[in-house]
Scaffold this motif. Structure first.
Motif, mmCIF file in Angstrom:
data_model
loop_
_atom_site.group_PDB
_atom_site.id
_atom_site.type_symbol
_atom_site.label_atom_id
_atom_site.label_comp_id
_atom_site.label_asym_id
_atom_site.label_seq_id
_atom_site.Cartn_x
_atom_site.Cartn_y
_atom_site.Cartn_z
ATOM 1 N N GLU A 13 -3.665 -41.776 38.687
ATOM 2 C CA GLU A 13 -4.281 -43.093 38.586
ATOM 3 C C GLU A 13 -3.258 -44.011 37.954
ATOM 4 O O GLU A 13 -2.612 -43.643 36.972
ATOM 5 C CB GLU A 13 -5.533 -43.030 37.711
ATOM 6 C CG GLU A 13 -6.234 -44.359 37.538
ATOM 7 C CD GLU A 13 -7.539 -44.261 36.754
ATOM 8 O OE1 GLU A 13 -8.288 -45.241 36.753
ATOM 9 O OE2 GLU A 13 -7.778 -43.193 36.124
ATOM 10 N N VAL A 14 -3.094 -45.202 38.505
ATOM 11 C CA VAL A 14 -2.164 -46.176 37.951
ATOM 12 C C VAL A 14 -2.963 -47.365 37.439
ATOM 13 O O VAL A 14 -3.883 -47.845 38.093
ATOM 14 C CB VAL A 14 -1.101 -46.616 38.980
ATOM 15 C CG1 VAL A 14 -1.701 -47.270 40.215
ATOM 16 C CG2 VAL A 14 -0.075 -47.538 38.339
ATOM 17 N N PHE A 15 -2.609 -47.806 36.245
ATOM 18 C CA PHE A 15 -3.217 -48.969 35.618
ATOM 19 C C PHE A 15 -2.198 -50.094 35.722
ATOM 20 O O PHE A 15 -1.170 -50.074 35.042
ATOM 21 C CB PHE A 15 -3.560 -48.663 34.156
ATOM 22 C CG PHE A 15 -4.626 -47.616 34.025
ATOM 23 C CD1 PHE A 15 -5.943 -47.980 33.814
ATOM 24 C CD2 PHE A 15 -4.312 -46.277 34.132
ATOM 25 C CE1 PHE A 15 -6.937 -47.009 33.706
ATOM 26 C CE2 PHE A 15 -5.293 -45.294 34.026
ATOM 27 C CZ PHE A 15 -6.610 -45.667 33.813
ATOM 28 N N THR A 57 -5.981 -50.102 23.774
ATOM 29 C CA THR A 57 -6.126 -51.536 23.563
ATOM 30 C C THR A 57 -5.565 -52.285 24.771
ATOM 31 O O THR A 57 -4.718 -51.744 25.504
ATOM 32 C CB THR A 57 -5.362 -51.991 22.307
ATOM 33 O OG1 THR A 57 -3.958 -51.813 22.537
ATOM 34 C CG2 THR A 57 -5.811 -51.221 21.067
ATOM 35 N N PRO A 58 -5.997 -53.535 24.970
ATOM 36 C CA PRO A 58 -5.401 -54.327 26.055
ATOM 37 C C PRO A 58 -3.878 -54.446 25.912
ATOM 38 O O PRO A 58 -3.159 -54.383 26.909
ATOM 39 C CB PRO A 58 -6.081 -55.691 25.910
ATOM 40 C CG PRO A 58 -7.399 -55.380 25.267
ATOM 41 C CD PRO A 58 -7.104 -54.238 24.323
ATOM 42 N N ASP A 59 -3.398 -54.594 24.659
ATOM 43 C CA ASP A 59 -1.954 -54.701 24.452
ATOM 44 C C ASP A 59 -1.211 -53.445 24.891
ATOM 45 O O ASP A 59 -0.105 -53.530 25.427
ATOM 46 C CB ASP A 59 -1.630 -54.995 22.985
ATOM 47 C CG ASP A 59 -1.915 -56.440 22.604
ATOM 48 O OD1 ASP A 59 -2.072 -57.286 23.514
ATOM 49 O OD2 ASP A 59 -1.979 -56.724 21.393
ATOM 50 N N GLN A 60 -1.797 -52.282 24.676
ATOM 51 C CA GLN A 60 -1.137 -51.047 25.121
ATOM 52 C C GLN A 60 -0.956 -51.062 26.633
ATOM 53 O O GLN A 60 0.114 -50.722 27.141
ATOM 54 C CB GLN A 60 -1.949 -49.822 24.701
ATOM 55 C CG GLN A 60 -1.837 -49.504 23.233
ATOM 56 C CD GLN A 60 -2.744 -48.350 22.844
ATOM 57 O OE1 GLN A 60 -3.966 -48.399 23.029
ATOM 58 N NE2 GLN A 60 -2.140 -47.297 22.312
ATOM 59 N N HIS A 66 0.798 -47.718 32.585
ATOM 60 C CA HIS A 66 0.143 -46.458 32.236
ATOM 61 C C HIS A 66 -0.354 -45.773 33.496
ATOM 62 O O HIS A 66 -0.729 -46.424 34.468
ATOM 63 C CB HIS A 66 -1.067 -46.717 31.334
ATOM 64 C CG HIS A 66 -0.732 -46.982 29.912
ATOM 65 N ND1 HIS A 66 -0.032 -48.103 29.510
ATOM 66 C CD2 HIS A 66 -0.996 -46.276 28.795
ATOM 67 C CE1 HIS A 66 0.121 -48.063 28.203
ATOM 68 N NE2 HIS A 66 -0.452 -46.971 27.737
ATOM 69 N N GLY A 67 -0.379 -44.469 33.433
ATOM 70 C CA GLY A 67 -0.950 -43.664 34.493
ATOM 71 C C GLY A 67 -1.707 -42.518 33.864
ATOM 72 O O GLY A 67 -1.567 -42.228 32.671
ATOM 73 N N ARG A 68 -2.535 -41.894 34.675
ATOM 74 C CA ARG A 68 -3.299 -40.753 34.181
ATOM 75 C C ARG A 68 -3.358 -39.706 35.286
ATOM 76 O O ARG A 68 -3.592 -40.016 36.451
ATOM 77 C CB ARG A 68 -4.698 -41.215 33.792
ATOM 78 C CG ARG A 68 -5.476 -40.187 33.042
ATOM 79 C CD ARG A 68 -6.727 -40.781 32.453
ATOM 80 N NE ARG A 68 -7.492 -41.470 33.484
ATOM 81 C CZ ARG A 68 -8.755 -41.802 33.353
ATOM 82 N NH1 ARG A 68 -9.403 -41.547 32.255
ATOM 83 N NH2 ARG A 68 -9.379 -42.429 34.315
ATOM 84 N N ILE A 76 3.317 -42.759 30.757
ATOM 85 C CA ILE A 76 3.693 -44.164 30.638
ATOM 86 C C ILE A 76 5.112 -44.378 31.149
ATOM 87 O O ILE A 76 5.889 -43.443 31.267
ATOM 88 C CB ILE A 76 3.573 -44.679 29.178
ATOM 89 C CG1 ILE A 76 4.424 -43.833 28.230
ATOM 90 C CG2 ILE A 76 2.131 -44.720 28.709
ATOM 91 C CD1 ILE A 76 4.523 -44.397 26.827
ATOM 92 N N GLY A 77 5.409 -45.636 31.455
ATOM 93 C CA GLY A 77 6.763 -46.022 31.839
ATOM 94 C C GLY A 77 7.229 -45.413 33.153
ATOM 95 O O GLY A 77 6.460 -45.266 34.104
ATOM 96 N N VAL A 78 8.485 -45.046 33.193
ATOM 97 C CA VAL A 78 9.128 -44.552 34.412
ATOM 98 C C VAL A 78 8.404 -43.331 34.980
ATOM 99 O O VAL A 78 8.324 -43.163 36.200
ATOM 100 C CB VAL A 78 10.622 -44.250 34.151
ATOM 101 C CG1 VAL A 78 11.274 -43.608 35.353
ATOM 102 C CG2 VAL A 78 11.362 -45.540 33.774
ATOM 103 N N GLU A 79 7.842 -42.486 34.117
ATOM 104 C CA GLU A 79 7.141 -41.298 34.608
ATOM 105 C C GLU A 79 5.976 -41.665 35.525
ATOM 106 O O GLU A 79 5.665 -40.945 36.466
ATOM 107 C CB GLU A 79 6.653 -40.417 33.446
ATOM 108 C CG GLU A 79 6.034 -39.116 33.889
ATOM 109 C CD GLU A 79 6.966 -38.219 34.726
ATOM 110 O OE1 GLU A 79 6.433 -37.440 35.539
ATOM 111 O OE2 GLU A 79 8.203 -38.287 34.562
#
Length: 132
Positions: A13-15, A57-60, A66-68, A76-79
């Motif tokens: 999942e990508v945010f 948080t929204p800031d995060q 972010h992904g899950r 997070i990030g490049v991963e």
């Protein structure tokens, strides 16, 4: 209300920030490549999105992509990009990004982009960008 659980049919999942023009280009490409529906796309700019529903948080979510994974593990990030491109069948292009020198360069480049994303996309406000 936002779906808190990743469907078992999805690989990741990508945010993403649906108000970011550069981000949307990448998401449109991934949606086009995702012919087997292995990615669940969650727009953090959607009116019904609540970061708190995900324990963040929204800031995060705004500071870094972010992904899950299906097991609930956050990435997070490049991963996230590695997982997204592997999910659409481009794993052969992903593996070199894990090599030490390339990985470091990609992480550095992404961090620089993430830190300046709002400025680069013309979305700075007094609340979102520091005035130097």
């Amino acid at each position: 209300m936002s779906n808190q659980f990743l469907s078992t049919d999805h690989k990741v999942e990508v945010f993403y920030d649906g108000e970011c023009p550069l981000c949307l280009r990448e998401i449109k490409l991934l949606k086009w490549l995702d012919r087997k529906n292995r990615i669940q796309f969650t727009d953090i700019a959607a009116k019904d999105f609540s970061a708190a529903d995900y324990g963040k948080t929204p800031d995060q979510f705004m500071d870094e992509i972010h992904g899950r994974l299906p097991d609930g593990q956050w990435i997070i990030g490049v991963e996230v990009f590695r997982q997204l491109y592997a999910a659409v069948g481009l794993g052969l292009l992903v593996w070199p990004t894990r090599l030490p020198g390339i990985s470091s360069a990609l992480n550095f480049g992404y961090q620089a982009f993430a830190k300046n994303r709002l400025r680069l996309t013309g979305r700075c406000t007094t609340e979102t960008c520091e005035v130097n």
